[in-house]
Motif scaffolding. Sequence first.
Motif, short mmCIF file in Angstrom:
data_model
loop_
_atom_site.label_atom_id
_atom_site.label_comp_id
_atom_site.label_asym_id
_atom_site.label_seq_id
_atom_site.Cartn_x
_atom_site.Cartn_y
_atom_site.Cartn_z
N LEU A 52 1.84 -12.86 1.97
CA LEU A 52 2.68 -11.73 2.52
C LEU A 52 2.97 -10.69 1.15
O LEU A 52 3.27 -9.78 1.52
N ASP A 53 3.00 -11.18 -0.09
CA ASP A 53 3.26 -10.60 -1.06
C ASP A 53 2.04 -9.86 -1.48
O ASP A 53 1.05 -10.02 -0.88
N SER A 54 2.35 -8.79 -2.18
CA SER A 54 1.00 -7.84 -2.45
C SER A 54 -0.08 -8.62 -3.13
O SER A 54 0.42 -9.43 -4.01
N PRO A 55 -1.13 -8.40 -2.88
CA PRO A 55 -1.81 -7.24 -2.30
C PRO A 55 -1.72 -7.58 -0.83
O PRO A 55 -2.39 -6.56 0.07
N GLY A 56 -1.28 -8.40 -0.09
CA GLY A 56 -1.14 -8.71 1.25
C GLY A 56 -0.12 -8.18 1.91
O GLY A 56 1.01 -7.53 1.51
N PRO A 57 0.14 -8.23 3.13
CA PRO A 57 -1.12 -8.98 4.05
C PRO A 57 -1.82 -7.86 4.14
O PRO A 57 -1.83 -6.65 4.59
N VAL A 58 -3.21 -8.30 4.47
CA VAL A 58 -4.44 -7.50 4.17
C VAL A 58 -4.78 -7.22 5.66
O VAL A 58 -4.98 -7.76 6.50
#
Length: 204
Positions: A52-58
């Motif tokens: 959920l954290d960057s770079p996600g969610p993709v």
Amino acid sequence: LTDSGFGVGVLRRRAQPLDGESLDGDDTYRRLLEAVLDTALDAVLVTLAEPLDSPGPVIVFANRSLLDQTGYALHQVLGRSPRLFQGPDTSREATRQLREALEAWQPTTMQVLNYRSDQQPCWVELKVAPMADASGWHTHWVSVQRDISSRVEQEQQLALQARALAESLDLARKELAGKEHRTWGAIHQLHFRHPLGVKEFSRG
């Protein structure tokens, strides 16, 4: 995979099979599903469930309506995070509520201000739900969003009109109260100057 788009080539959605490539049943079904989603009027976005954290969610899928709504090309969104659509006036409270729902693996619905590729704001009604595999493990998030900019603009206009009407009524009430105060003040002064005249005035 990074939020800058690295890995787009791996995640790209191929419209046609490569030379010499055969399609199995699952791939045929997937392409059929993509074609159906591309005819949907609502924008559909699919991301990996984690991180959920960057770079996600993709982002791994976006239908034609999503591209039309945001102004981005497919290669510009695949491999990116939906944070791509946020901007300076996107509600932090809305993103916080969305994050809480994602962490709890709960579906959620909300209105949020997103931004198109040309940085024009766009109000959307966002519906997000987790998608599980055959074992029940959540693997993706599915987001369906509808452009409600016209509706929100109309609601804002109605709110402004209601506020203006309320202010006008309040001003009229104050003016009427002022006139009544001045009238009774004049009668009060007349009472002390001409008591009998006031009585006659009151009778009349």
